[in-house]
Design an enzyme around this catalytic site. Structure first.
Site, PDB file in Angstrom:
ATOM      1  CG  HIS A  66      27.887  -6.490   2.676  1.00 23.38           C
ATOM      2  ND1 HIS A  66      28.755  -6.683   3.728  1.00 23.38           N
ATOM      3  CD2 HIS A  66      26.677  -6.210   3.225  1.00 23.38           C
ATOM      4  CE1 HIS A  66      28.107  -6.510   4.865  1.00 23.38           C
ATOM      5  NE2 HIS A  66      26.844  -6.216   4.592  1.00 23.38           N
ATOM      6  CB  CYS A  85      31.187  -7.727   7.251  1.00 22.21           C
ATOM      7  SG  CYS A  85      31.000  -8.738   5.755  1.00 22.21           S
ATOM      8  CG  ASP A 120      15.077 -20.361  -2.780  1.00 19.84           C
ATOM      9  OD1 ASP A 120      14.842 -19.541  -3.693  1.00 19.84           O
ATOM     10  OD2 ASP A 120      14.189 -21.062  -2.262  1.00 19.84           O
ATOM     11  CG  ASP A 159      12.212 -22.640  -9.704  1.00 21.90           C
ATOM     12  OD1 ASP A 159      12.489 -22.919 -10.875  1.00 21.90           O
ATOM     13  OD2 ASP A 159      12.068 -21.468  -9.303  1.00 21.90           O
ATOM     14  CB  CYS A 195      32.285  -9.778   2.592  1.00 19.35           C
ATOM     15  SG  CYS A 195      31.844  -8.022   2.411  1.00 19.35           S
TER      16      CYS A 195
END
Length: 379
Positions: A337, A306, A268, A94, A308
């Protein structure tokens, strides 16, 4: 040849959602995408290898913070951000403008730029459009942002009108200062607070400058989700179809889906890792605060659906123990996670666009997550 280009693959039948590919000097990545935030050239507590394993494509770094520490000259000497942080995929930086306006209590805006105090040392500093571009050129990111002012959503109309005119002039100066257009893409930023006519006026001005991509700034800064979606409803159709659209600083699960429905390609937010450090986890069943006492003897994973690293290997009881004991591994596990959760969510969103059922997906997600219930989760 532009450093970054956008390939539109499909537009969903019933919404403004787009499936596309963002082509960068460090790889091509499917959109809509969530970009993890690595403010100081690191996504807090996560390694580049872990991020890549999760499917992250582009990550964010912060011009303002890297200017102050370690300094863009050190990063440039190291071979640029990619070499410095050992990340061989996309990087977006940015402009530093948001930090100047949000972190410095004393600042003086003038046509040349902004005088302010370093929020760490108190040192007097000056950031101009040219300086913001020079720093980003030295950092070597794939995508850079124009230097802009981010006025509050509820700022007075006359102030915002003057602000967007100055931001346009700053954008023009930034384009002239840009040294590596064949290796780094500079995106324009559309501001205008909550005023439809000013938003559309500023979008028109940015499009006229023919940036390779466009960012929507000044949202998720205090307005309601309904107000944000209203801005996206009238703003997204204005931007060229052959260029990427980036909604800055937005990363809650519902906002990612709602933004994608309206044609946003890139998102983002620091939310995933920030709330993880407090033990708050995003799950398919809604928000879960793993530090709560009721999980002390809960030996199931954080999220049964999940896959992950955290959920494959550790229980809620163990993660709670780590968090309560202030063990660093605990916040790493919750950060892994949450970051995985948002990356997977965007994979699911892309699949829903392919199948032309994103609205159905949104409805099912909201019902399972708990958004349609009283006291719905808010982050």
């Amino acid at each position: 040849m532009a450093a970054v280009s956008y390939e539109l693959i499909k537009e969903e039948k019933h919404t403004g959602a787009r499936l596309g590919i963002l082509h960068t000097p460090h790889g091509s990545f499917e959109t809509p995408m969530y970009m993890p935030v690595g403010t100081l050239a690191t996504v807090k507590s996560l390694s580049p290898e872990e991020l890549k394993a999760m499917g992250a494509g582009v990550i964010l770094s912060n011009t303002y913070h890297l200017w102050l520490r370690p300094g863009e000259d050190i990063v440039e000497e190291a071979g640029g951000l990619h070499q410095f942080m050992n990340w061989d995929q996309g990087i977006l930086t940015d402009s530093g403008g948001f930090q100047v306006f949000s972190l410095s209590e004393i600042r003086d805006i003038e046509e040349e730029g902004v005088h302010f105090r370093n929020h760490i040392s108190g040192e007097k500093l000056f950031l101009s459009p040219e300086k913001a571009i020079q720093i980003q050129n030295a950092l070597g990111s794939d995508i850079m942002m124009s230097f802009d002012e981010c006025p509050d959503y509820h700022q007075p109309y006359d102030y915002v009108k003057k602000s967007i005119a100055r931001t346009t002039r700053w954008a023009e100066r930034g384009l002239k200062a840009h040294q590596n257009p064949d290796k780094q893409a500079l995106f324009g930023i559309c501001q205008g607070a909550g005023y439809k006519d000013l938003r559309l006026e500023h979008a028109k001005d940015m499009i006229a400058l023919d940036f390779p991509g466009y960012s929507i700034g000044g949202l998720s800064v205090g307005e309601t989700k309904e107000e944000m979606n209203e801005v996206l409803d009238y703003l997204m159709p204005v931007f060229p179809k052959n260029k990427p659209r980036y909604l800055m600083g937005v990363g809650s699960p519902d906002a990612l889906i709602d933004g994608a429905i309206r044609g946003v390609d890139m998102f983002d937010c620091v939310l995933a890792t920030r709330i993880a450090r407090n033990g708050t986890c995003m799950t398919s069943q809604g928000r879960l605060v793993v530090k709560n006492a009721k999980y002390a003897r809960d030996y199931s994973p954080i999220d049964l659906k999940c896959d992950c690293y955290t959920c494959r290997n550790y229980s809620r009881a163990y993660v709670r123990h780590l968090m309560k004991s202030q063990e660093t591994f605990g916040l790493r596990l919750t950060s892994i996670h949450n970051t995985h959760f948002l990356l997977q969510l965007m994979r699911d969103v892309r699949q829903a666009i392919r199948e032309d059922n994103l609205l159905d997906f949104r409805q099912a997600f909201r019902e399972e997550y708990g958004y349609n219930k009283p006291n719905a989760p808010e982050f």
